[in-house]
Design an enzyme around this catalytic site. Structure first.
Site: not given
Ligand SMILES: C[S@@+](CC[C@H](N)C(=O)[O-])C[C@H]1O[C@@H](n2cnc3c(N)ncnc32)[C@H](O)[C@@H]1O
Length: 448
Positions: A117, A278, A307, A405
């Site tokens: 933290c 999340q 993503y 994020c």
């Molecule tokens: C921040 S999370 C968001 C997930 C979703 N939007 C949610 O809120 O539950 C990012 C996601 O992107 C995927 N990811 C990371 N790099 C990627 C890429 N180059 N192409 C596609 N997906 C990707 C990860 O596996 C992960 O599931």
């Protein structure tokens, strides 16, 4: 032998400017490398900066101070001095405290202790003000936005329900060589052994901390909507070794018998064990509300959810485009795609495509789509989408809802969108990670 003239020494003046005493101090310190490490001095703490620290100055050098608040006078101890331009320090004594300073609720937090933290010593309202200041600064400095734009200037980081403790539903704990779990010291590989982590939901903390994990490098843990706790043990190279689930009230973990469940936006969702969802229990609903309001998806429209994880945003927007519309969720991870397939099975307008969101993958996807999307939602990992993907998305002319994020990554990508003719049309920020410096932003970008 004729005496040779001494070679002129390179000075700052020779390169075009007078060198004052403080700048000379800075250069000498930089040349000394780690000369300041361990030194103590007092400073007046200035503005907050990205990364969970504030900026102070001493003898002409920038000092990034942790465990302090803007306006405070503190004694700092330098913890790291490796860079010519700045050093890092912890506030080890407070001489004049900010009115926003509180006693840390976590006994493991403080200078030299657990690095999990950043703002345990700040009251939650101050934490949100600090995060808003960081988002503004990153969007102006890296994103090139106008700080006087009311969307930026008046940004408020919104509080989520549930208070600043016991919100973390998913965590990775490190394990030391003796098998004891904890979290790493700030900017260190050392593991601070923990018996509890007060920001983590109690069942998750109990399932991992205060136990032994011999031979493991880390343990991932997640709690689902029914209180089922999943732990995944990782080896020292971060590779998953085994997964177990612990039912509420049970003492003995079992082999997993399927996905775990989450509840958000009035629906049940399946998630792969400790896979992405999340972290804050209220974040999915809050982010979906912000994304939905910015997306303004209408019947018949095509929405891209990039993503997509387990399909949260795509699934939430699918009813708005209706049976004549289309939602395409794109995700790289096979297990997340399988969960998304299950989650969206009752929404015939929604599809899940497994693939990489990179220039090549996205160009192919846009070609296969057979027409430009009306709305693009993207929620990339911390590094952001990057300039090339951002430019490609801007070429579609779609309304873009960017969930971020890391405000620095958002700032860099906003600059790429701006270079391709897009402007900021909306901005929200949510305190989805109380006590830490992290913040979740949602930005609406549209053709200017
Ligand atoms: C921040 S999370 C968001 C997930 C979703 N939007 C949610 O809120 O539950 C990012 C996601 O992107 C995927 N990811 C990371 N790099 C990627 C890429 N180059 N192409 C596609 N997906 C990707 C990860 O596996 C992960 O599931």
């Amino acid at each position: 032998m004729a005496e040779r003239e001494p070679r002129p020494r390179r000075t700052a003046r020779a390169r075009g400017g007078p060198l004052d005493a403080t700048a000379r101090g800075a250069r000498r310190a930089a040349q000394r490398g780690s000369g300041w490490t361990g030194r103590e001095f007092d400073v007046v703490v200035g503005a907050v900066a990205h990364g969970g620290h504030c900026v102070a100055r001493h003898e002409g050098r920038v000092v990034f101070v942790r465990h302090a608040l803007p306006g405070e006078r503190v004694v700092v101890r330098v913890t790291e001095d490796r860079h010519p331009g700045y050093c890092r320090a912890d506030a080890v004594r407070v001489l004049e405290a900010s009115p926003a300073r509180i006693d840390r609720p976590c006994p493991y937090s403080g200078p030299g202790r657990c690095g999990g933290c950043d703002w345990q010593h700040a009251d939650p309202a101050e934490q949100r003000r600090l995060k808003a200041a960081v988002v503004r600064e990153q969007l102006v400095r890296l994103g090139g936005l106008d700080g006087a734009d009311p969307r930026v200037r008046d940004l408020v980081v919104e509080e989520l329900p549930g208070g600043p403790l016991r919100w973390r539903s998913r965590a990775r704990f490190a394990v030391d060589r003796s098998g004891a779990p904890g979290l790493r010291r700030h900017r260190s590989h050392d593991v601070v052994v923990l018996d509890d982590c007060p920001i983590t939901l109690e069942p998750a903390a109990r399932a991992v901390l205060g136990r032994r994990w011999p031979g493991a490098g880390a343990v991932d843990v997640a709690v689902d909507a029914a209180g089922l706790v999943t732990t995944t043990r990782l080896d020292r190279r971060g590779r998953p070794q085994s997964t177990r689930v612990l039912r509420p009230g049970a003492d003995v973990p079992e082999e997993p018998a399927g996905r775990t469940g989450r509840h958000a936006v009035g629906r049940d969702w399946e998630v792969e064990g400790t896979g992405f969802w999340q972290v804050h229990p209220a974040a999915a609903d809050a982010l979906v509300a912000a994304v939905g309001a910015f997306a303004e998806a209408r019947p018949g429209e095509t929405v891209l959810d990039l993503y997509a994880g387990a399909g949260l945003f795509g699934g939430a927007l699918a009813p708005a485009v209706g049976g004549t519309g289309r939602v395409v969720c794109v995700e790289a991870d096979a297990a997340a795609c399988a969960a998304a397939d299950a989650n969206l099975a009752d929404l015939p307008q929604a599809e899940v495509w497994q693939g990489e969101v990179d220039v090549q993958g996205l160009a192919g996807l846009l070609a296969d789509l057979g027409g430009a999307p009306h709305v693009v939602v993207l929620d990339p990992p911390r590094a952001g989408a990057g300039p090339a993907v951002s430019r490609l998305l801007a070429a579609t002319g779609a309304r873009v809802v960017y969930v971020a994020c890391d405000p620095a990554a958002l700032g860099r990508d906003v600059a790429a969108f701006a270079g391709a003719g897009y402007g900021l049309a909306g901005l929200r920020a949510v305190d989805a990670f109380p006590m830490t410096a992290h913040v979740e932003c949602v930005a609406l970008l549209v053709p200017a």
